[in-house]
Design a protein around this motif. Structure first.
Motif, PDB file in Angstrom:
ATOM      1  N   MET A   1      24.125  25.632  30.149  1.00 36.70           N
ATOM      2  CA  MET A   1      23.700  26.031  31.676  1.00 36.70           C
ATOM      3  C   MET A   1      24.972  26.021  32.222  1.00 36.70           C
ATOM      4  N   LYS A   2      25.216  27.355  32.817  1.00 40.66           N
ATOM      5  CA  LYS A   2      26.469  27.080  33.585  1.00 40.66           C
ATOM      6  C   LYS A   2      26.344  26.748  35.204  1.00 40.66           C
ATOM      7  N   SER A   3      26.189  25.573  35.430  1.00 38.67           N
ATOM      8  CA  SER A   3      26.338  25.331  36.762  1.00 38.67           C
ATOM      9  C   SER A   3      27.096  24.188  36.979  1.00 38.67           C
ATOM     10  N   LEU A   4      28.041  24.400  38.122  1.00 40.22           N
ATOM     11  CA  LEU A   4      29.145  23.330  38.308  1.00 40.22           C
ATOM     12  C   LEU A   4      28.644  22.062  38.751  1.00 40.22           C
ATOM     13  N   ILE A   5      27.581  21.917  39.447  1.00 40.40           N
ATOM     14  CA  ILE A   5      27.052  20.832  39.997  1.00 40.40           C
ATOM     15  C   ILE A   5      26.578  19.714  38.880  1.00 40.40           C
ATOM     16  N   PHE A   6      25.652  20.639  38.167  1.00 42.57           N
ATOM     17  CA  PHE A   6      25.310  19.981  36.888  1.00 42.57           C
ATOM     18  C   PHE A   6      26.148  19.510  35.937  1.00 42.57           C
ATOM     19  N   ARG A   7      27.283  20.080  35.559  1.00 39.95           N
ATOM     20  CA  ARG A   7      28.333  19.769  34.558  1.00 39.95           C
ATOM     21  C   ARG A   7      29.165  18.631  35.222  1.00 39.95           C
ATOM     22  N   THR A   8      29.441  18.546  36.307  1.00 40.20           N
ATOM     23  CA  THR A   8      30.249  17.466  36.860  1.00 40.20           C
ATOM     24  C   THR A   8      29.338  16.150  37.200  1.00 40.20           C
ATOM     25  N   ALA A   9      27.929  16.470  37.624  1.00 38.74           N
ATOM     26  CA  ALA A   9      27.118  15.090  37.424  1.00 38.74           C
ATOM     27  C   ALA A   9      26.986  14.629  36.015  1.00 38.74           C
ATOM     28  N   SER A  10      26.974  15.340  35.064  1.00 38.94           N
ATOM     29  CA  SER A  10      26.382  14.978  33.949  1.00 38.94           C
ATOM     30  C   SER A  10      27.848  14.090  33.134  1.00 38.94           C
ATOM     31  N   ILE A  11      29.040  14.541  33.668  1.00 35.99           N
ATOM     32  CA  ILE A  11      30.290  13.752  33.125  1.00 35.99           C
ATOM     33  C   ILE A  11      29.947  12.227  33.556  1.00 35.99           C
ATOM     34  N   TYR A  12      29.580  12.264  34.701  1.00 32.54           N
ATOM     35  CA  TYR A  12      29.557  10.829  35.428  1.00 32.54           C
ATOM     36  C   TYR A  12      28.420  10.143  34.844  1.00 32.54           C
ATOM     37  N   LEU A  13      27.213  10.879  34.606  1.00 25.83           N
ATOM     38  CA  LEU A  13      25.780  10.388  34.162  1.00 25.83           C
ATOM     39  C   LEU A  13      25.920   9.644  32.877  1.00 25.83           C
ATOM     40  N   LEU A  14      26.578  10.258  31.975  1.00 20.45           N
ATOM     41  CA  LEU A  14      26.331   9.766  30.623  1.00 20.45           C
ATOM     42  C   LEU A  14      26.959   8.532  30.412  1.00 20.45           C
ATOM     43  N   PRO A  15      28.132   7.922  30.693  1.00 17.68           N
ATOM     44  CA  PRO A  15      28.418   6.465  30.548  1.00 17.68           C
ATOM     45  C   PRO A  15      27.707   5.621  31.368  1.00 17.68           C
ATOM     46  N   LEU A  16      27.316   5.997  32.516  1.00 19.87           N
ATOM     47  CA  LEU A  16      26.262   5.231  33.439  1.00 19.87           C
ATOM     48  C   LEU A  16      25.031   4.965  32.895  1.00 19.87           C
ATOM     49  N   LEU A  17      24.335   5.990  32.349  1.00 25.85           N
ATOM     50  CA  LEU A  17      23.022   5.797  31.410  1.00 25.85           C
ATOM     51  C   LEU A  17      23.272   5.011  30.399  1.00 25.85           C
ATOM     52  N   LEU A  18      24.381   5.069  29.510  1.00 24.76           N
ATOM     53  CA  LEU A  18      24.657   4.474  28.270  1.00 24.76           C
ATOM     54  C   LEU A  18      24.726   2.833  28.580  1.00 24.76           C
ATOM     55  N   LEU A  19      25.308   2.516  29.473  1.00 24.21           N
ATOM     56  CA  LEU A  19      25.589   1.357  30.112  1.00 24.21           C
ATOM     57  C   LEU A  19      24.099   0.729  30.571  1.00 24.21           C
ATOM     58  N   PHE A  20      23.367   1.496  31.202  1.00 24.79           N
ATOM     59  CA  PHE A  20      22.095   1.120  31.861  1.00 24.79           C
ATOM     60  C   PHE A  20      21.171   0.815  30.523  1.00 24.79           C
ATOM     61  N   SER A  21      21.326   1.768  29.692  1.00 31.23           N
ATOM     62  CA  SER A  21      20.486   1.709  28.275  1.00 31.23           C
ATOM     63  C   SER A  21      20.588   0.104  27.800  1.00 31.23           C
ATOM     64  N   ILE A  22      21.941  -0.201  27.532  1.00 30.50           N
ATOM     65  CA  ILE A  22      22.441  -1.649  27.055  1.00 30.50           C
ATOM     66  C   ILE A  22      22.033  -2.582  27.809  1.00 30.50           C
ATOM     67  N   PHE A  23      22.122  -2.392  29.120  1.00 28.74           N
ATOM     68  CA  PHE A  23      21.518  -3.509  29.984  1.00 28.74           C
ATOM     69  C   PHE A  23      20.003  -3.872  29.829  1.00 28.74           C
ATOM     70  N   ILE A  24      19.287  -2.650  29.529  1.00 28.73           N
ATOM     71  CA  ILE A  24      17.850  -2.975  29.396  1.00 28.73           C
ATOM     72  C   ILE A  24      17.847  -3.506  27.752  1.00 28.73           C
ATOM     73  N   LEU A  25      18.559  -3.119  26.834  1.00 30.38           N
ATOM     74  CA  LEU A  25      18.183  -3.644  25.612  1.00 30.38           C
ATOM     75  C   LEU A  25      18.622  -5.123  25.670  1.00 30.38           C
ATOM     76  N   LEU A  26      19.446  -5.700  26.201  1.00 35.83           N
ATOM     77  CA  LEU A  26      19.727  -7.028  26.514  1.00 35.83           C
ATOM     78  C   LEU A  26      18.650  -7.732  27.354  1.00 35.83           C
ATOM     79  N   ARG A  27      18.322  -7.183  28.231  1.00 35.28           N
ATOM     80  CA  ARG A  27      17.480  -8.033  29.028  1.00 35.28           C
ATOM     81  C   ARG A  27      15.946  -8.045  28.444  1.00 35.28           C
ATOM     82  N   GLY A  28      15.791  -7.337  27.339  1.00 32.41           N
ATOM     83  CA  GLY A  28      14.336  -7.043  26.946  1.00 32.41           C
ATOM     84  C   GLY A  28      13.501  -8.281  26.405  1.00 32.41           C
ATOM     85  N   HIS A  29      14.082  -9.507  26.081  1.00 25.49           N
ATOM     86  CA  HIS A  29      13.254 -10.449  25.507  1.00 25.49           C
ATOM     87  C   HIS A  29      12.172 -11.164  26.566  1.00 25.49           C
ATOM     88  N   TYR A  30      12.513 -11.424  27.828  1.00 21.87           N
ATOM     89  CA  TYR A  30      11.651 -12.019  28.472  1.00 21.87           C
ATOM     90  C   TYR A  30      11.254 -11.226  29.739  1.00 21.87           C
TER      91      TYR A  30
END
Lengths: 136, 90
Positions: free
Chosen positions: A1-30
């Motif tokens: 998709m050729k949208s400048l806003i979407f591209r710029t946002a996705s650059i910053y979203l990828l590391p943030l979401l990966l970090l949040f997924s690892i946070f959820i993984l570590l929190r998961g036991h209790y």
């Protein structure tokens, strides 16, 4: 998709979401969370990147074929289930270290089982999404 | 009127009525794009309901679910837009 806003946002979203997924993984036991939800979030993070930049760019980031993640994750799961045999306890007993680790919290065999589930879910989600995105 | 009464008397009924109205648009919707927007709107309203309940029951973990939900809603809308664009090009 050729949208400048979407591209710029996705650059910053990828590391943030990966970090949040690892946070959820570590929190998961209790608390709510765990391997499955974290894996789904990581898959969604890569999917957003592939929408913005195309499939080839995302494959370059992941580097290994996502199909290999599933056997690795299943092996970790089986090893975590077999680990209590070493100390002569019944199968699938939860083993825990006495002291909580820094940043990670309590570490035990259940955490390794969750990590295995995480890898399996990431691999299968990426395979499904890439196959669908290829055919569109 | 206390805060929890305000939630139960005003905010939850408003969100409920808007769910019904948007669902009517989702069923009637003349074109595919209307239905996609209506589906996105339904998910956004349900995120509002989840936020209200997380305040009422004092559970911050509900907000994580709301965040995941909003992410999936955004992704599905983007995927539908991509699909419609591809279909018109053919």
């Amino acid at each position: 998709m050729k949208s400048l806003i979407f591209r710029t946002a996705s650059i910053y979203l990828l590391p943030l979401l990966l970090l949040f997924s690892i946070f959820i993984l570590l929190r998961g036991h209790y608390l709510p969370g765990g391997g499955f939800v974290g894996g789904l979030m990581a898959g969604v993070a890569f999917l957003i990147h592939s929408f913005a930049f195309g499939l080839k760019e995302t494959r370059n980031i992941i580097k290994i074929n996502p199909g290999f993640l599933m056997p690795i994750g299943l092996t970790i799961c089986v090893l975590a289930a077999l680990a209590p045999w070493i100390v002569s306890l019944p199968l699938m007993t939860g083993l825990w270290f006495e002291e909580p680790f820094k940043f990670v919290g309590m570490v035990g065999s259940a955490l390794f089982f969750d990590i295995g589930v995480y890898l399996v879910v990431v691999g299968s989600t990426l395979i499904i999404m890439f196959t669908i995105a290829d055919t569109v | 009127m206390s805060l929890s009464e305000f939630y139960y008397m005003i905010i939850i009924p408003m969100l409920g009525i808007s769910v019904i109205l948007v669902f009517i648009r989702f069923i009637k919707g003349p074109s595919l794009a209307d239905r996609v927007i209506a589906l996105d709107m339904l998910i956004l309203i349900s995120i509002g309901i989840i936020a209200v309940y997380s305040v009422v029951f004092n559970q911050s973990t509900f907000l994580d679910i709301a965040m995941l939900f909003s992410l999936i809603a955004f992704l599905s809308t983007a995927a539908y837009a991509y699909y419609i664009e591809q279909r018109q090009r053919k």
